[in-house]
Scaffold this motif. Structure first.
Motif, PDB file in Angstrom:
ATOM      1  N   THR A  74      86.230  46.574  50.360  1.00  0.00           N
ATOM      2  CA  THR A  74      86.999  45.666  51.249  1.00  0.00           C
ATOM      3  C   THR A  74      88.711  46.376  51.531  1.00  0.00           C
ATOM      4  O   THR A  74      89.249  46.132  52.282  1.00  0.00           O
ATOM      5  CB  THR A  74      87.396  44.241  50.706  1.00  0.00           C
ATOM      6  OG1 THR A  74      85.939  43.911  50.265  1.00  0.00           O
ATOM      7  CG2 THR A  74      87.993  43.485  51.380  1.00  0.00           C
ATOM      8  N   PRO A  85      91.918  41.575  54.779  1.00  0.00           N
ATOM      9  CA  PRO A  85      91.139  42.151  53.981  1.00  0.00           C
ATOM     10  C   PRO A  85      91.904  42.987  52.488  1.00  0.00           C
ATOM     11  O   PRO A  85      91.543  42.971  51.557  1.00  0.00           O
ATOM     12  CB  PRO A  85      90.360  43.443  54.617  1.00  0.00           C
ATOM     13  CG  PRO A  85      91.097  43.388  56.133  1.00  0.00           C
ATOM     14  CD  PRO A  85      91.846  42.170  56.119  1.00  0.00           C
ATOM     15  N   ALA A  97      92.719  39.954  50.172  1.00  0.00           N
ATOM     16  CA  ALA A  97      91.316  39.855  49.613  1.00  0.00           C
ATOM     17  C   ALA A  97      90.799  40.756  48.555  1.00  0.00           C
ATOM     18  O   ALA A  97      90.320  40.108  47.528  1.00  0.00           O
ATOM     19  CB  ALA A  97      89.966  39.576  50.609  1.00  0.00           C
ATOM     20  N   ALA A  98      91.174  42.111  48.889  1.00  0.00           N
ATOM     21  CA  ALA A  98      90.695  43.064  48.049  1.00  0.00           C
ATOM     22  C   ALA A  98      91.539  42.953  46.592  1.00  0.00           C
ATOM     23  O   ALA A  98      90.980  43.106  45.673  1.00  0.00           O
ATOM     24  CB  ALA A  98      91.136  44.517  48.723  1.00  0.00           C
ATOM     25  N   SER A 123      89.429  34.257  46.464  1.00  0.00           N
ATOM     26  CA  SER A 123      89.428  35.927  47.058  1.00  0.00           C
ATOM     27  C   SER A 123      88.085  36.187  47.866  1.00  0.00           C
ATOM     28  O   SER A 123      87.851  36.941  48.882  1.00  0.00           O
ATOM     29  CB  SER A 123      89.848  37.098  46.364  1.00  0.00           C
ATOM     30  OG  SER A 123      89.100  37.103  45.252  1.00  0.00           O
ATOM     31  N   SER A 147      87.149  37.547  51.913  1.00  0.00           N
ATOM     32  CA  SER A 147      86.502  39.195  52.002  1.00  0.00           C
ATOM     33  C   SER A 147      85.093  38.640  52.636  1.00  0.00           C
ATOM     34  O   SER A 147      84.456  39.592  53.462  1.00  0.00           O
ATOM     35  CB  SER A 147      86.355  39.528  50.546  1.00  0.00           C
ATOM     36  OG  SER A 147      85.409  40.771  50.510  1.00  0.00           O
ATOM     37  N   THR A 183      85.633  38.462  56.273  1.00  0.00           N
ATOM     38  CA  THR A 183      86.074  39.653  56.888  1.00  0.00           C
ATOM     39  C   THR A 183      84.811  40.494  57.054  1.00  0.00           C
ATOM     40  O   THR A 183      84.670  41.238  58.155  1.00  0.00           O
ATOM     41  CB  THR A 183      87.122  40.655  55.956  1.00  0.00           C
ATOM     42  OG1 THR A 183      88.300  40.064  55.740  1.00  0.00           O
ATOM     43  CG2 THR A 183      87.360  42.009  56.338  1.00  0.00           C
ATOM     44  N   GLN A 184      84.091  40.604  56.066  1.00  0.00           N
ATOM     45  CA  GLN A 184      82.588  41.303  56.296  1.00  0.00           C
ATOM     46  C   GLN A 184      81.658  40.593  57.697  1.00  0.00           C
ATOM     47  O   GLN A 184      81.088  41.639  58.307  1.00  0.00           O
ATOM     48  CB  GLN A 184      81.873  41.181  54.881  1.00  0.00           C
ATOM     49  CG  GLN A 184      82.399  41.757  53.941  1.00  0.00           C
ATOM     50  CD  GLN A 184      83.527  42.949  54.040  1.00  0.00           C
ATOM     51  OE1 GLN A 184      83.135  43.764  54.707  1.00  0.00           O
ATOM     52  NE2 GLN A 184      84.620  42.636  53.634  1.00  0.00           N
TER      53      GLN A 184
END
Length: 153
Positions: free
Chosen positions: A36, A79, A82-83, A93, A97, A100-101
């Motif tokens: 991420t 991201p 989130a990472a 988080s 994430s 984002t994916q």
């Protein structure tokens, strides 16, 4: 307010604060956080490139290139945050994430359809997004983030 809502509110008020997950961070969670972060860094690099080319290059519309670069830089924040949250094992988080994916998959498809060198970039992005999705829905990762099955009332 219904009696069920009152009971939920009173349980939440008397419940102890969510405990931080203990033990070592699972490798799956570390890998999801790293992938991420790589996606976020790639977005930040693309945004910086677009911004620099908008300022120093000769685009058709400098204003449009600059706004595009700033937009991509702003999108890189999700991201990256989130990472960091995944790395620190923060429960919240996982959602950013996953989003984002999911958003990365149509972008990857568009890159693959673009042809040329974009095919490799699209395939790489799709593989990374799918791997992170699988890692984040894995029970080991959800447990490490403190996400468990929902209690039934």
């Amino acid at each position: 307010m219904s009696s069920q809502q009152k009971q939920s509110a009173s349980r939440a008020a008397t419940a102890p604060a969510a405990a931080e997950p203990t033990g070592p961070r699972p490798g799956r969670l570390s890998a999801a956080a790293a992938l991420t972060a790589v996606e976020g860094l790639a977005l930040a690099a693309l945004g910086a490139y677009m911004l620099i080319m908008g300022l120093a290059g000769a685009p058709d519309s400098a204003q449009q290139a600059e706004m595009g670069g700033l937009t991509v830089l702003a999108l890189a924040v999700l991201p990256l945050v989130a990472a960091r949250g995944l790395w620190l094992r923060r429960r919240w988080s996982r959602g950013p994430s996953l989003i984002t994916q999911i958003v990365a998959l149509p972008v990857a498809w568009t890159l693959v359809k673009g042809g040329g060198a974009l095919i490799a970039a699209g395939i790489g992005l799709a593989v990374a997004a799918l791997v992170v999705l699988v890692l984040l829905v894995n029970p080991t990762a959800t447990e490490a983030l403190g996400i468990g099955p929902r209690e039934t009332p």
